[in-house]
Structures are given as structure tokens and as C-alpha cells.
Design an enzyme around this catalytic site. Structure first.
Site, PDB file in Angstrom:
ATOM      1  N   HIS A 100      91.813  10.143  24.602  1.00  0.00           N
ATOM      2  CA  HIS A 100      92.383  10.550  25.889  1.00  0.00           C
ATOM      3  C   HIS A 100      93.129  11.874  25.845  1.00  0.00           C
ATOM      4  CE1 HIS A 100      93.534   8.265  29.869  1.00  0.00           C
ATOM      5  NE2 HIS A 100      92.905   9.391  30.098  1.00  0.00           N
ATOM      6  N   ASP A 123      95.479   2.963  32.623  1.00  0.00           N
ATOM      7  CA  ASP A 123      95.745   2.922  31.178  1.00  0.00           C
ATOM      8  C   ASP A 123      96.728   1.787  30.874  1.00  0.00           C
ATOM      9  OD1 ASP A 123      96.217   3.819  28.437  1.00  0.00           O
ATOM     10  OD2 ASP A 123      95.813   5.871  29.119  1.00  0.00           O
ATOM     11  N   HIS A 125      98.719   2.501  28.543  1.00  0.00           N
ATOM     12  CA  HIS A 125      99.755   3.408  28.025  1.00  0.00           C
ATOM     13  C   HIS A 125     100.027   4.524  29.025  1.00  0.00           C
ATOM     14  CE1 HIS A 125      97.203   1.805  24.731  1.00  0.00           C
ATOM     15  NE2 HIS A 125      98.380   1.502  24.187  1.00  0.00           N
ATOM     16  N   ASP A 127     100.795   7.685  28.062  1.00  0.00           N
ATOM     17  CA  ASP A 127     100.286   8.936  27.479  1.00  0.00           C
ATOM     18  C   ASP A 127     101.145  10.129  27.888  1.00  0.00           C
ATOM     19  OD1 ASP A 127      98.345   7.253  26.524  1.00  0.00           O
ATOM     20  OD2 ASP A 127      96.684   8.145  27.624  1.00  0.00           O
ATOM     21  N   HIS A 140      96.735  11.881  21.753  1.00  0.00           N
ATOM     22  CA  HIS A 140      96.207  11.087  22.887  1.00  0.00           C
ATOM     23  C   HIS A 140      97.321  10.310  23.593  1.00  0.00           C
ATOM     24  CE1 HIS A 140      95.332   6.752  21.191  1.00  0.00           C
ATOM     25  NE2 HIS A 140      96.433   7.237  20.678  1.00  0.00           N
ATOM     26  N   ASP A 227      91.228   5.095  31.092  1.00  0.00           N
ATOM     27  CA  ASP A 227      91.242   4.699  29.673  1.00  0.00           C
ATOM     28  C   ASP A 227      90.814   3.234  29.640  1.00  0.00           C
ATOM     29  OD1 ASP A 227      92.085   3.675  27.156  1.00  0.00           O
ATOM     30  OD2 ASP A 227      93.750   5.086  27.037  1.00  0.00           O
ATOM     31  N   ASP A 229      91.223   1.022  27.657  1.00  0.00           N
ATOM     32  CA  ASP A 229      92.200   0.051  27.155  1.00  0.00           C
ATOM     33  C   ASP A 229      93.117  -0.475  28.269  1.00  0.00           C
ATOM     34  OD1 ASP A 229      94.522   1.733  27.399  1.00  0.00           O
ATOM     35  OD2 ASP A 229      94.334   2.441  25.341  1.00  0.00           O
ATOM     36  N   GLU A 272      88.149   6.561  25.589  1.00  0.00           N
ATOM     37  CA  GLU A 272      88.606   5.645  24.525  1.00  0.00           C
ATOM     38  C   GLU A 272      87.650   4.485  24.235  1.00  0.00           C
ATOM     39  OE1 GLU A 272      91.183   6.187  22.502  1.00  0.00           O
ATOM     40  OE2 GLU A 272      92.503   7.605  23.568  1.00  0.00           O
TER      41      GLU A 272
HETATM   42  C1  DIR Z   1     101.749   5.416  21.754  1.00  0.00           C
HETATM   43  C2  DIR Z   1     100.386   4.798  21.944  1.00  0.00           C
HETATM   44  N1  DIR Z   1     102.496   5.446  22.987  1.00  0.00           N
HETATM   45  C3  DIR Z   1     101.636   6.815  21.178  1.00  0.00           C
HETATM   46  N2  DIR Z   1      99.612   5.527  22.861  1.00  0.00           N
HETATM   47  C4  DIR Z   1      98.319   5.311  23.112  1.00  0.00           C
HETATM   48  O1  DIR Z   1     100.954   6.978  20.175  1.00  0.00           O
HETATM   49  O2  DIR Z   1     102.228   7.733  21.738  1.00  0.00           O
HETATM   50  N3  DIR Z   1      97.693   5.935  24.026  1.00  0.00           N
HETATM   51  N4  DIR Z   1      97.620   4.432  22.437  1.00  0.00           N
HETATM   52  O3  DIR Z   1      96.446   5.737  24.456  1.00  0.00           O
HETATM   53 MN    MN Z   2      95.099   6.751  27.395  1.00  0.00          MN
HETATM   54 MN    MN Z   3      95.609   3.710  26.404  1.00  0.00          MN
END
Ligand code: DIR
Ligand code: MN
Ligand code: MN
Ligand code: MN
Length: 303
Positions: A100, A123, A125, A127, A140, A227, A229, A272
Site C-alpha cells: 500500500h 483498510d 490500518h 497507514d 506501507h 487494502d 486486509d 496487498e
Molecule cells: C503498522 C501496520 N501500523 C505499521 N500497518 C500496516 O507498520 O505502521 N499497514 N500493516 O497496512
Molecule cells: Mn493499507
Molecule cells: Mn492494511
């Protein structure tokens, strides 16, 4: 109506190999012909060759905590050019990730052509970590902060115009947000519908409220960045950072259908999908759901 598939086999924004194979699998599963069947003229001239970029960056040491910063930046700059030029020609860019971090490129490209565009970010998350708040250093987890111009400027990312305003992005599906990210969301007044709101109001209401926030008159261009996920891991198991308690199959598709119905969609990201993180059948399922989300966002209806 015309669209261009921007295949982005890239994994440098996170540590797990395989997400670079996502776009290849989505294409092999037949996405271009599926979109043609919906009445789109589909351009696909092969996947981006990011190796050519990586070759020129012989060493890419961390900048602060950021991992692979130069490669991620250069790749996203190339993606921004590609997405921007398709948009300029009135062709809707459908970007297949890849991780991402690529959304720094896709959304920059969209905003170049449509400065008034809003972003709907689906998402688990947010991000939205900055170089200061990130725990992982994985870019990402940071694209939104770069697009908003949050955090200390990093010269290697100076090509990104921080043109996105906090009131022009809305999230749906969040359930794994870092403490530093919660603070950023709060301090910038960024609207987010977590899974709690989806449970409380139902997805129909949540999408309506989300669009009321970023696009009250339903007359602004929409960039949808999805995303996979965001979906529950039972629905999209083969992704790098699955989080339980996610969107159902129908909730994910409903979002895409509702955005298509606005007639405002100008760019789509499907991100993703990582075909190397699950058993064969789960990979097939995840790739299939990536394709069906894209179809829903591009006009497939149930009746
Ligand atoms: C977490 C995970 N907040 C990071 N983030 C993810 O790595 O900054 N984003 N998986 O897709
Ligand atoms: Mn993402
Ligand atoms: Mn995500
Ligand atoms: Mn192209």
C-alpha cells in the site's frame, strides 16, 4: 468508458516477500477480460518493471526508521506519472498492488489531474504513521501522512506534493491503529469509520456517512484505495497483515458498489494481495476477491 490497469509488482514498503506477485495473479485470474465484460475498454500493457528503478539504487540505507526509502519513493514517483497520465487522457487507472505504499503514487497521480478529488480508504490500518511515529519503519504504514504532508519533510520524498487535505479523506474498516496514528487522526480531525461503526450502523449507513463527509453533493471525483486486509481474514486470508474482525464479503463489495453508483469514481487501487502467505485454496480465494472487488467498483451488479 476506458480504463487502464497499472500492474505494480512491488513489495518494498513492507518486509514480507510475495506481495509483488499480487498483480500478476490478479491478471492471470482474468481480471482484464472480466472488466471488458462489464463494458470497459481495458488497456493493459504489462506490469511495471520496477527492477529498472531498483537497479539504479545500489544501496538504500534506512532514513531514520524508514526502510527502503529511496526505492519506495522512486517507484511511487513512477506510479504517480503513470496514473496521472492515464487520468489526463480520461482513462480510469486501476492500480494493482503490491503493497500500500504505492498509494503515495496513485493518489498523487489522481490529485495531479483532479485537485478536488476525495479519497475513500478501505483498510484495517490507517497507514498514517510519520517517520516520527512509525514503530515498524514499513512505509506501507505511512502513505497517508506523506500525502497530507505530516511529519518532518524528508528530501528523498520531496516530489510528493502534500495536496491532500485532512477533510478530503475518509476511512472505513479500521481496527488496528497505532497509538501515534490515533493521535494524528484526532489532531487533524480526520473522519474514520472503524469496525465499531460498521457494527453499530451497518455498512449502508456507514458508506452514506462517509460520502456525506468527503463528497456531500456527490459531485467530486473519488479515488478508492482498497487494502484487501480490510476484509476479514476468513474472506481475504492471503495478505501481509491480516487482522481479525474485518469486513464481510458483502460489506466489502457493498462499499465498492455504492461508490460505483455515485458515478464519481476516477481511480481504483486493489492492494496487498500476497499470494505466498496461505494455502493454495486461500490464495485462490484472496485473488478472486481482489478481482470481484474491482468488478463491483467498476459496475458489476447482482441483478
Ligand atoms: C503498522 C501496520 N501500523 C505499521 N500497518 C500496516 O507498520 O505502521 N499497514 N500493516 O497496512
Ligand atoms: Mn493499507
Ligand atoms: Mn492494511
Ligand atoms: Mn499504462
Amino acid at each position: 468508458k476506458s480504463l487502464a490497469i497499472v500492474g505494480c509488482p512491488f513489495s518494498g514498503g513492507q518486509p514480507r516477500p510475495g506481495v509483488d506477485q499480487g498483480p500478476i495473479h490478479l491478471i492471470q485470474a482474468g481480471l482484464p477480460s472480466q472488466l471488458e465484460e462489464l463494458g470497459w475498454k481495458v488497456q493493459f500493457d504489462g506490469h511495471h518493471q520496477f527492477e529498472d528503478i531498483a537497479k539504479f539504487i545500489t544501496s538504500d540505507p534506512d532514513i531514520g526508521k524508514l526502510k527502503n526509502p529511496r526505492v519506495v519513493s522512486k517507484v511511487c514517483e513512477a506510479v504517480a506519472k503513470s496514473v496521472g497520465s492515464h487520468a489526463k487522457q480520461g482513462v480510469l487507472p486501476v492500480t494493482l498492488g503490491g503493497d500500500h505504499s504505492l498509494a503515495m503514487g496513485t493518489i498523487s497521480g489522481t490529485l495531479e489531474q483532479y485537485p478536488d478529488a476525495c479519497v475513500v480508504w478501505i483498510d484495517a490500518h490507517a497507514d498514517i504513521n510519520t517517520a516520527e511515529t512509525t514503530d515498524t519503519g514499513n512505509i506501507h504504514g505511512m502513505p497517508v501522512s506523506f500525502l497530507l504532508g505530516l511529519g518532518q519533510p524528508i528530501p528523498e520524498f520531496a516530489w510528493i506534493k502534500p495536496q491532500l487535505k485532512p477533510n478530503k479523506i475518509v476511512y472505513i474498516g479500521l481496527r488496528d491503529v497505532d497509538a501515534g496514528e490515533k493521535k494524528i487522526l484526532r489532531e487533524n480531525g480526520i473522519k474514520a469509520f472503524s469496525m465499531h461503526e460498521v457494527d453499530k450502523h451497518g455498512i449502508g449507513k456507514v458508506v452514506e456517512l462517509a460520502l456525506d463527509h468527503v463528497n456531500p453533493k456527490r459531485d467530486l471525483p473519488i479515488h478508492l484505495s482498497f487494502d484487501v486486509d480490510a476484509l476479514d481474514p476468513t474472506v481475504a486470508p492471503s495478505t501481509g497483515t491480516p487482522v481479525r474482525g474485518g469486513l464481510t464479503f458483502r460489506e466489502g463489495h457493498y462499499i465498492c458498489e455504492a461508490i460505483y453508483e455515485t458515478g464519481c469514481l476516477v481511480a481504483l487501487d486493489i492492494m496487498e494481495v500476497n499470494p505466498s502467505l496461505a494455502k493454495e485454496e486461500e490464495v485462490r480465494q484472496t485473488v478472486a476477491v481482489g478481482c470481484s472487488l474491482a468488478r463491483s467498483a467498476l459496475g458489476e451488479t447482482l441483478l
